[in-house]
Design a protein around this motif. Sequence first.
Motif, mmCIF file in Angstrom:
data_model
loop_
_atom_site.group_PDB
_atom_site.id
_atom_site.type_symbol
_atom_site.label_atom_id
_atom_site.label_comp_id
_atom_site.label_asym_id
_atom_site.label_seq_id
_atom_site.Cartn_x
_atom_site.Cartn_y
_atom_site.Cartn_z
ATOM 1 N N ALA A 13 -1.914 -3.761 -7.075
ATOM 2 C CA ALA A 13 -0.513 -4.012 -7.409
ATOM 3 C C ALA A 13 -0.416 -5.044 -8.532
ATOM 4 O O ALA A 13 -1.281 -5.914 -8.668
ATOM 5 N N HIS A 14 0.647 -4.961 -9.329
ATOM 6 C CA HIS A 14 0.824 -5.881 -10.450
ATOM 7 C C HIS A 14 1.032 -7.310 -9.992
ATOM 8 O O HIS A 14 0.856 -8.250 -10.772
ATOM 9 N N HIS A 15 1.384 -7.492 -8.708
ATOM 10 C CA HIS A 15 1.559 -8.826 -8.125
ATOM 11 C C HIS A 15 1.294 -8.709 -6.629
ATOM 12 O O HIS A 15 1.709 -7.724 -6.001
ATOM 13 N N PRO A 16 0.612 -9.688 -6.012
ATOM 14 C CA PRO A 16 0.279 -9.579 -4.576
ATOM 15 C C PRO A 16 1.481 -9.369 -3.667
ATOM 16 O O PRO A 16 1.351 -8.786 -2.592
ATOM 17 N N ASP A 17 2.649 -9.858 -4.082
ATOM 18 C CA ASP A 17 3.832 -9.749 -3.235
ATOM 19 C C ASP A 17 4.750 -8.592 -3.617
ATOM 20 O O ASP A 17 5.818 -8.428 -3.021
ATOM 21 N N LYS A 18 4.356 -7.814 -4.608
ATOM 22 C CA LYS A 18 5.207 -6.718 -5.082
ATOM 23 C C LYS A 18 4.603 -5.382 -4.678
ATOM 24 O O LYS A 18 3.963 -5.274 -3.627
ATOM 25 N N HIS A 19 4.755 -4.354 -5.521
ATOM 26 C CA HIS A 19 4.295 -3.017 -5.148
ATOM 27 C C HIS A 19 3.317 -2.450 -6.169
ATOM 28 O O HIS A 19 3.356 -2.797 -7.345
ATOM 29 N N ALA A 20 2.445 -1.583 -5.685
ATOM 30 C CA ALA A 20 1.628 -0.747 -6.560
ATOM 31 C C ALA A 20 2.310 0.602 -6.757
ATOM 32 O O ALA A 20 2.277 1.181 -7.836
ATOM 33 N N VAL A 21 2.918 1.097 -5.677
ATOM 34 C CA VAL A 21 3.652 2.373 -5.709
ATOM 35 C C VAL A 21 5.008 2.136 -5.045
ATOM 36 O O VAL A 21 5.082 1.590 -3.948
ATOM 37 N N TRP A 22 6.069 2.574 -5.710
ATOM 38 C CA TRP A 22 7.456 2.332 -5.273
ATOM 39 C C TRP A 22 8.167 3.667 -5.203
ATOM 40 O O TRP A 22 8.333 4.344 -6.230
ATOM 41 N N PRO B 279 11.580 4.918 -3.310
ATOM 42 C CA PRO B 279 12.721 4.798 -2.410
ATOM 43 C C PRO B 279 12.895 6.067 -1.576
ATOM 44 O O PRO B 279 12.804 7.179 -2.098
ATOM 45 N N GLY B 280 13.094 5.877 -0.283
ATOM 46 C CA GLY B 280 13.173 7.006 0.626
ATOM 47 C C GLY B 280 11.864 7.284 1.332
ATOM 48 O O GLY B 280 11.828 7.992 2.342
ATOM 49 N N VAL B 281 10.777 6.721 0.806
ATOM 50 C CA VAL B 281 9.458 6.844 1.443
ATOM 51 C C VAL B 281 8.975 5.442 1.811
ATOM 52 O O VAL B 281 8.867 5.088 2.975
ATOM 53 N N ALA B 282 8.665 4.637 0.801
ATOM 54 C CA ALA B 282 8.291 3.229 0.977
ATOM 55 C C ALA B 282 8.337 2.564 -0.393
ATOM 56 O O ALA B 282 7.929 3.166 -1.388
ATOM 57 N N THR B 283 8.826 1.345 -0.440
ATOM 58 C CA THR B 283 8.971 0.657 -1.724
ATOM 59 C C THR B 283 8.021 -0.526 -1.876
ATOM 60 O O THR B 283 8.156 -1.311 -2.811
ATOM 61 N N ASP B 284 7.061 -0.649 -0.969
ATOM 62 C CA ASP B 284 6.131 -1.779 -1.031
ATOM 63 C C ASP B 284 4.710 -1.325 -0.714
ATOM 64 O O ASP B 284 3.980 -1.972 0.028
ATOM 65 N N LEU B 285 4.306 -0.208 -1.314
ATOM 66 C CA LEU B 285 2.977 0.326 -1.043
ATOM 67 C C LEU B 285 1.916 -0.410 -1.855
ATOM 68 O O LEU B 285 2.059 -0.598 -3.066
ATOM 69 N N HIS B 286 0.853 -0.825 -1.152
ATOM 70 C CA HIS B 286 -0.280 -1.503 -1.775
ATOM 71 C C HIS B 286 -1.551 -0.715 -1.499
ATOM 72 O O HIS B 286 -1.659 0.002 -0.502
ATOM 73 N N PHE B 287 -2.552 -0.896 -2.372
ATOM 74 C CA PHE B 287 -3.848 -0.257 -2.144
ATOM 75 C C PHE B 287 -4.610 -0.990 -1.037
ATOM 76 O O PHE B 287 -4.453 -2.195 -0.854
ATOM 77 N N ASP B 288 -5.442 -0.261 -0.328
ATOM 78 C CA ASP B 288 -6.229 -0.811 0.768
ATOM 79 C C ASP B 288 -7.697 -0.400 0.605
ATOM 80 O O ASP B 288 -8.066 0.714 0.978
#
Length: 208
Positions: A27-36, A38-47
């Motif tokens: 993600a571009h920032h640890p507290d933001k999102h990698a994938v956004w 709306p309607g699915v999830a707006t805070d998806l991060h890689f794992d």
Amino acid sequence: MLRIFVLALALALPAAASASTLYKASAHHPDKHAVWVPGVATDLHFDPHGTFTKNDDHWTLEGALYSKSDPSKTYALSVTFSDVKTAQQYLDAGHTALKGAGWHERQDDWMFAKTVAGTLTATHGTFDSYNITRIGGKHDYWAQLGTGLNDKNDEYGLSSWLGFYNDQHWHRGDFNWNLERPVPEPSAALIFATGLVIASRARRKSLA
């Protein structure tokens, strides 16, 4: 001697033929999102991170995602970017749209991909799956790769507006990633030299 050369060449050719560069996507920032989406999830991060492979004519991304607000929501992401152009080719063709055009201009490493195709598939017990495509209209930006092109800061990364759809739903979403090189892979020259050493040792043993 011919056998030695053939063996060394066989070891070196796979690396020499591969022009791909491997990156870790996050993600571009640890507290933001990698994938956004709306309607699915707006805070998806890689794992823990995605694997992004850049070739001259296409890029690929594979990775597992989770929602920071609801870790039970997990997804598998697989995307291919094609019809790749350099910044100069993109601009020469009359394209000027930049997602996040206010970021610093570092065109030396900018690249653009016209075609995006992939899937976002739930892995948390449901059967939700979405196809991914670049969308037109107001947000018709090619996927953009390079310094400052993650649309959020002046880091090397990738950004794109995208459509996520299946038989029942359509969502407009977004990628915003930073990309980091992992430990460098050995060069073709190093592999070739290693092959020569291995072959030479094998020859000495056979003559002993």
